[in-house]
Write a protein that holds these residues in place. Structure first.
Motif, PDB file in Angstrom:
ATOM      1  N   VAL A   1       0.964  -1.324  -0.397  1.00 20.39           N
ATOM      2  CA  VAL A   1      -0.251  -0.099  -0.069  1.00 20.39           C
ATOM      3  C   VAL A   1       0.607   1.127   0.112  1.00 20.39           C
ATOM      4  N   VAL A   2       2.649   1.190   0.721  1.00 20.92           N
ATOM      5  CA  VAL A   2       3.009   2.526   1.216  1.00 20.92           C
ATOM      6  C   VAL A   2       3.606   2.839  -0.947  1.00 20.92           C
ATOM      7  N   GLU A   3       3.645   1.483  -0.661  1.00 22.70           N
ATOM      8  CA  GLU A   3       4.817   2.070  -1.703  1.00 22.70           C
ATOM      9  C   GLU A   3       3.769   2.327  -3.302  1.00 22.70           C
ATOM     10  N   LYS A   4       2.070   1.803  -2.975  1.00 20.53           N
ATOM     11  CA  LYS A   4       1.414   2.113  -4.094  1.00 20.53           C
ATOM     12  C   LYS A   4       1.494   3.728  -4.275  1.00 20.53           C
ATOM     13  N   HIS A   5       0.902   4.188  -3.207  1.00 20.94           N
ATOM     14  CA  HIS A   5       1.029   5.914  -2.700  1.00 20.94           C
ATOM     15  C   HIS A   5       2.257   7.012  -2.398  1.00 20.94           C
ATOM     16  N   LEU A   6       3.485   6.323  -2.024  1.00 20.63           N
ATOM     17  CA  LEU A   6       4.681   6.432  -1.675  1.00 20.63           C
ATOM     18  C   LEU A   6       5.503   6.563  -2.817  1.00 20.63           C
ATOM     19  N   GLY A   7       5.721   5.415  -3.699  1.00 19.72           N
ATOM     20  CA  GLY A   7       6.784   5.063  -4.890  1.00 19.72           C
ATOM     21  C   GLY A   7       7.296   4.121  -3.962  1.00 19.72           C
ATOM     22  N   ALA A   8       8.887   3.544  -4.546  1.00 15.75           N
ATOM     23  CA  ALA A   8       9.937   2.710  -4.244  1.00 15.75           C
ATOM     24  C   ALA A   8      10.037   3.375  -2.835  1.00 15.75           C
ATOM     25  N   VAL A   9       9.866   2.388  -1.876  1.00 14.63           N
ATOM     26  CA  VAL A   9      10.291   2.849  -0.382  1.00 14.63           C
ATOM     27  C   VAL A   9      10.875   1.948  -0.064  1.00 14.63           C
ATOM     28  N   THR A  10      11.367   1.943   1.349  1.00 13.40           N
ATOM     29  CA  THR A  10      11.254   0.470   2.490  1.00 13.40           C
ATOM     30  C   THR A  10      10.940   0.744   3.590  1.00 13.40           C
ATOM     31  N   ILE A  11       9.723  -0.406   3.718  1.00 17.20           N
ATOM     32  CA  ILE A  11       9.669  -0.168   5.489  1.00 17.20           C
ATOM     33  C   ILE A  11      10.319  -0.323   6.447  1.00 17.20           C
ATOM     34  N   ASP A  12      10.424   0.036   7.006  1.00 13.93           N
ATOM     35  CA  ASP A  12      11.357  -0.407   8.349  1.00 13.93           C
ATOM     36  C   ASP A  12      10.829   0.198   9.824  1.00 13.93           C
ATOM     37  N   ASN A  13      11.174  -0.911  10.538  1.00 20.66           N
ATOM     38  CA  ASN A  13      10.642  -0.664  12.737  1.00 20.66           C
ATOM     39  C   ASN A  13       9.089  -0.491  12.670  1.00 20.66           C
ATOM     40  N   ALA A  14       8.790  -2.186  11.540  1.00 18.02           N
ATOM     41  CA  ALA A  14       8.248  -1.775  11.817  1.00 18.02           C
ATOM     42  C   ALA A  14       7.210  -1.942  13.264  1.00 18.02           C
ATOM     43  N   ARG A  15       5.607  -1.641  13.704  1.00 20.19           N
ATOM     44  CA  ARG A  15       5.830  -2.058  15.076  1.00 20.19           C
ATOM     45  C   ARG A  15       4.302  -1.731  15.350  1.00 20.19           C
ATOM     46  N   PRO A  16       3.047  -2.988  16.480  1.00 21.15           N
ATOM     47  CA  PRO A  16       1.654  -2.494  16.947  1.00 21.15           C
ATOM     48  C   PRO A  16       2.280  -1.785  17.693  1.00 21.15           C
ATOM     49  N   LEU A  17       0.773  -0.634  17.429  1.00 21.66           N
ATOM     50  CA  LEU A  17       1.163   0.563  19.013  1.00 21.66           C
ATOM     51  C   LEU A  17       0.509   0.357  20.669  1.00 21.66           C
ATOM     52  N   THR A  18       0.368   0.002  21.441  1.00 20.46           N
ATOM     53  CA  THR A  18       0.110  -0.300  22.130  1.00 20.46           C
ATOM     54  C   THR A  18      -1.529   0.876  22.665  1.00 20.46           C
ATOM     55  N   GLY A  19      -2.650   0.682  23.111  1.00 20.02           N
ATOM     56  CA  GLY A  19      -3.582   1.563  23.443  1.00 20.02           C
ATOM     57  C   GLY A  19      -4.531   2.032  22.133  1.00 20.02           C
ATOM     58  N   GLY A  20      -5.653   2.270  22.886  1.00 21.58           N
ATOM     59  CA  GLY A  20      -6.571   1.817  21.469  1.00 21.58           C
ATOM     60  C   GLY A  20      -7.218   1.273  21.410  1.00 21.58           C
ATOM     61  N   ALA A  21      -8.430   0.633  22.332  1.00 22.55           N
ATOM     62  CA  ALA A  21      -9.353  -0.148  22.119  1.00 22.55           C
ATOM     63  C   ALA A  21     -10.204  -0.664  20.730  1.00 22.55           C
ATOM     64  N   ALA A  22     -10.682   0.860  20.550  1.00 21.29           N
ATOM     65  CA  ALA A  22     -12.060   0.567  18.723  1.00 21.29           C
ATOM     66  C   ALA A  22     -10.572   0.000  18.330  1.00 21.29           C
ATOM     67  N   SER A  23      -9.304   0.767  17.811  1.00 24.07           N
ATOM     68  CA  SER A  23      -8.487   1.191  16.462  1.00 24.07           C
ATOM     69  C   SER A  23      -7.743  -0.078  16.841  1.00 24.07           C
TER      70      SER A  23
ATOM     71  N   PHE B   1       5.561   2.897  11.836  1.00 21.80           N
ATOM     72  CA  PHE B   1       6.514   2.906  11.001  1.00 21.80           C
ATOM     73  C   PHE B   1       7.367   3.365   9.881  1.00 21.80           C
ATOM     74  N   ASP B   2       8.905   3.062  10.070  1.00 22.39           N
ATOM     75  CA  ASP B   2       9.529   4.275   9.528  1.00 22.39           C
ATOM     76  C   ASP B   2       9.477   4.176   7.570  1.00 22.39           C
ATOM     77  N   VAL B   3       9.741   4.624   6.705  1.00 20.23           N
ATOM     78  CA  VAL B   3       9.330   4.768   5.152  1.00 20.23           C
ATOM     79  C   VAL B   3      10.782   5.203   5.188  1.00 20.23           C
ATOM     80  N   VAL B   4      11.752   4.893   4.216  1.00 19.93           N
ATOM     81  CA  VAL B   4      12.779   4.805   4.364  1.00 19.93           C
ATOM     82  C   VAL B   4      13.124   5.269   2.471  1.00 19.93           C
TER      83      VAL B   4
END
Length: 329
Positions: A13-35, A40-43
């Motif tokens: 999805v990110v490549e589709k919208h932002l072009g040729a990038v690399t996804i790095d350091n992706a992680r789920p965040l705590t908090g937010g019971a409804a969502s 993540f970082d794009v490089v």
């Protein structure tokens, strides 16, 4: 969907919208019971940039909750209007296979109330937070609401909360008492504005340098009484133990009201704010019921939902305290 599947689809999805990038350091965040929230970082050619993915956790949601596409629209309008909110980069399409959601910039700041209220690094900005809240709320209420947003008057909100509460088939005499009081004490509706709907300690990003740097979670936004946001901010649950400081556990109503009046150019209706504080406690109690039932019947294991569900009794105590006193407390 497991984390590896999410990461694979997020990369596409990110490549589709932002072009040729690399996804790095992706992680789920705590908090937010409804969502569900991922950081993540794009490089790429422009360097490294931190972003946030915000998705609906399940198809179930609170009756007044927005679809993420509309939430993104409201948040972007706030960003453009000068409210400290993250810029929305793009919304997800069904073909992205990540559900209902959007991607936005990542803002600096701490959102955990315990740290904001107790860590020494926030000592310098904490006394100013109530006034900052007043000024930011005035800015939010001055924005033009997207026409798709529902109009939620006091009468309509009471009706919806009553319907939501009764569908759980768990009669609570304190909730019945509160509903009757709310029906009899509705404030006069003078004007409709954009209402954030969940403006509170826990949905604010705070930095030690400037105080409030971001307003989060626009999923309960609607058109309504601007005093609703002020009342919700004063609900005891958002004081996190600092009961003597009614505004988020960090400030006074006087500081909040004075800053709001100066920025908005209108007088705060303290009786209306009190009504919305009572309503806010009931609303949070109904949300606790929702989280409890959602956790019990959903296949998503969520300690947070279960923990929120057990807080129904706290809202009953808060309602009795407010109603017995007959004044703001």
């Amino acid at each position: 969907m497991d984390n590896n599947q999410i990461l694979q689809r997020l990369t596409a999805v990110v490549e589709k919208h932002l072009g040729a990038v690399t996804i790095d350091n992706a992680r789920p965040l705590t908090g937010g019971a409804a969502s569900s929230t991922w950081k993540f970082d794009v490089v790429g050619g422009d360097g490294r940039r931190s972003l946030i993915l915000r998705c609906a956790e399940t198809e179930e949601q609170i009756s007044t909750g927005l679809q993420k596409s509309l939430e993104a629209q409201v948040q972007q309008a706030a960003f453009v209007g000068g409210v400290p909110a993250a810029e929305v980069l793009f919304t997800l399409a069904p073909s992205d296979q990540l559900g209902d959601g959007y991607v936005m910039d990542c803002l600096a700041g701490e959102s955990i109330p315990r740290k904001i209220l107790r860590n020494k690094e926030f000592d310098c900005v904490r006394p100013n937070l109530a006034a900052q809240c007043g000024s930011i709320l005035a800015r939010i209420h001055a924005l033009t609401p997207p026409k798709e947003l529902s109009v939620l008057t006091a009468a309509e909100q009471i009706r919806r909360q009553a319907a939501d509460y009764r569908q759980y088939n768990q009669p609570l005499p304190v909730f019945e008492l509160a509903l009757r009081w709310l029906e009899r004490n509705q404030p006069k509706q003078n004007n409709l504005t954009l209402v954030h709907g969940d403006f509170r300690n826990g949905n604010l990003l705070v930095t030690p340098e400037q105080g409030i740097n971001g307003v989060l979670d626009w999923e309960l936004a609607h058109q309504g009484d601007p005093m609703e946001d002020l009342g919700w901010l004063c609900v005891n649950s958002w004081r996190f133990g600092n009961r003597h400081l009614p505004v988020g556990g960090f400030g006074s109503r006087e500081a909040l009201f004075a800053a709001y009046e100066q920025a908005a150019g209108i007088k705060v209706d303290s009786k209306a704010v009190h009504f919305w504080e009572v309503f806010g406690v009931l609303k949070w109690g109904v949300i606790c019921l929702f989280m409890c039932k959602a956790d019990m019947k959903n296949d998503i294991c969520s300690v947070e939902r279960a923990a929120i569900g057990r807080r129904v009794s706290e809202t009953e105590v808060d309602l009795l305290t407010l109603l017995a006193a007959g004044v703001e407390s």
